[in-house]
Design an enzyme around this catalytic site. Sequence first.
Site, PDB file in Angstrom:
ATOM      1  N   TRP A 234       0.873  -1.184   0.000  1.00 23.73           N
ATOM      2  CA  TRP A 234       0.000   0.000   0.000  1.00 23.73           C
ATOM      3  C   TRP A 234       0.909   1.233   0.000  1.00 23.73           C
ATOM      4  O   TRP A 234       1.832   1.311   0.825  1.00 23.73           O
ATOM      5  CB  TRP A 234      -0.877  -0.040   1.251  1.00 23.73           C
TER       6      TRP A 234
ATOM      7  N   ASP B  87      -0.030  -5.361   9.592  1.00 26.41           N
ATOM      8  CA  ASP B  87      -1.083  -4.379   9.349  1.00 26.41           C
ATOM      9  C   ASP B  87      -2.320  -5.119   8.828  1.00 26.41           C
ATOM     10  O   ASP B  87      -2.314  -5.653   7.720  1.00 26.41           O
ATOM     11  CB  ASP B  87      -0.614  -3.333   8.321  1.00 26.41           C
TER      12      ASP B  87
ATOM     13  N   LYS C 280     -13.143  -0.543   6.981  1.00 27.64           N
ATOM     14  CA  LYS C 280     -13.803  -1.389   5.991  1.00 27.64           C
ATOM     15  C   LYS C 280     -14.839  -2.297   6.640  1.00 27.64           C
ATOM     16  O   LYS C 280     -15.976  -2.346   6.211  1.00 27.64           O
ATOM     17  CB  LYS C 280     -12.769  -2.275   5.284  1.00 27.64           C
TER      18      LYS C 280
HETATM   19  C1  LMR Z   1      -6.899   2.078  -0.239  1.00 26.63           C
HETATM   20  O1  LMR Z   1      -5.851   1.422  -0.245  1.00 26.63           O
HETATM   21  O2  LMR Z   1      -7.470   2.448  -1.270  1.00 26.63           O
HETATM   22  C2  LMR Z   1      -7.539   2.447   1.069  1.00 26.63           C
HETATM   23  O3  LMR Z   1      -6.836   1.890   2.121  1.00 26.63           O
HETATM   24  C3  LMR Z   1      -7.778   3.892   1.200  1.00 26.63           C
HETATM   25  C4  LMR Z   1      -6.512   4.684   1.387  1.00 26.63           C
HETATM   26  O4  LMR Z   1      -6.444   5.435   2.357  1.00 26.63           O
HETATM   27  O5  LMR Z   1      -5.598   4.586   0.577  1.00 26.63           O
END
Ligand code: LMR
Length: 400
Positions: free
Chosen positions: A130, A211, A246
């Site tokens: 992420w 996480d 979520k």
């Molecule tokens: C995502 O990965 O789209 C979500 O976790 C929202 C974000 O804050 O990036």
Amino acid sequence: MYQHLPVYAGDPILSLHEAFMADPRPNKVSLSIGLYFDEQGRLPVLDSVRKADQKLREQERPSGYLPIEGAPDYRAAVQKLVFGADSAAVAEGRIATIQGVGGSGAIRIGADFIKSFMPGSDVWVSDPTWDNHESLMQGAGLKVARYPYYDADSNGLRYDEMLAFFARLPAGSVVLMQPCCHNPTGIDLSKAQWSGVIQVMKDGGLVPFLDMAYQGFGEGIEEDAWAVRAMVEAGLCPLVTNSFSKNFSLYGERCGGLSVVCPSADEADRVLGQLKAGIRRVYSSPPLHGERLVAAVLDTPALHQQWVAEVKDMRERIKRMRVLLAERLTAGLPGMSVDFLTEQHGMFSYTGLTSDEVDTLREKHGIYLVRSGRMCVAGLNEGNVQAVADALIVVLRARS
Ligand code: LMR
């Protein structure tokens, strides 16, 4: 005065969502940001949460400050959900848990803690991860680098390379992993693979940072926490962040948690104290309403049961959408394997689309994915899946 400031390039996920919101096309489809939409394309208000909200509003409780670390009932509920109702570490008081301002806020407090008290520890994240993982860690002044994870050729996991890589890391290295529903790839480890990771981490003195932002969206609420619990049972001391954005559909309430598992209750007390000191100097104390909702649902047996069923419905809808999309793509592109769609877990799928192909989908068809090729499958529904499949077929056919 501020002429020297660089222009902010925007966030790779949130800026796309802003562009989506501003897009006037009626048939646009949001498959970029990690939001769960229901069959009607709406962000759901869970019935369990609505009932808890009604009850809380009738009580007209005042809005005083919460303790720096968050409310005791909420923190206890986080521990139970993440580590299990029968967790020995919880019973022994070996876990320091604080309420997080969402999962992101929890990660940042954890990152600050590592920076202050684990000098010399670098952080390793999966390639890819992420986007905000790297920013949050770097924002705390930590050095961040990547370990092998995604194999583009097979749309699978580079497990052996990852394990060999871990085995070479210096003791004390912090390794950020996702126990379920890996963001952005949707590719999770099997239990046997986790067991291999646990052994290497124990042998090498590595520190897991887990996480868990999508508990319940993979295989089940308890099942998705398996890796967290297995690590604790094996004697590792992970830092664990979790989010209710979520699985409670409470994105804007910013509800999450950070739990630091410690070798002893005395160390957990010290850790909790330092986490409090860290929070006080950043935002003083956490927000109130969301944590009251979460605690009310988790602590009321009938609401808890209803919530479990609602999470199951969301999880199963996502799985149905994976199957539907795979079927429609296979019908339009016979011979092309899209098995990865149904093999991946959680909200996200790494499609293997290039950033140019993603741009074409957005510009020509109003379909928004993240430019890495990440698709949020939870944005699909029976009404838009055929249009998405048709557009994907056009883009994929243009390859040959
Ligand atoms: C995502 O990965 O789209 C979500 O976790 C929202 C974000 O804050 O990036």
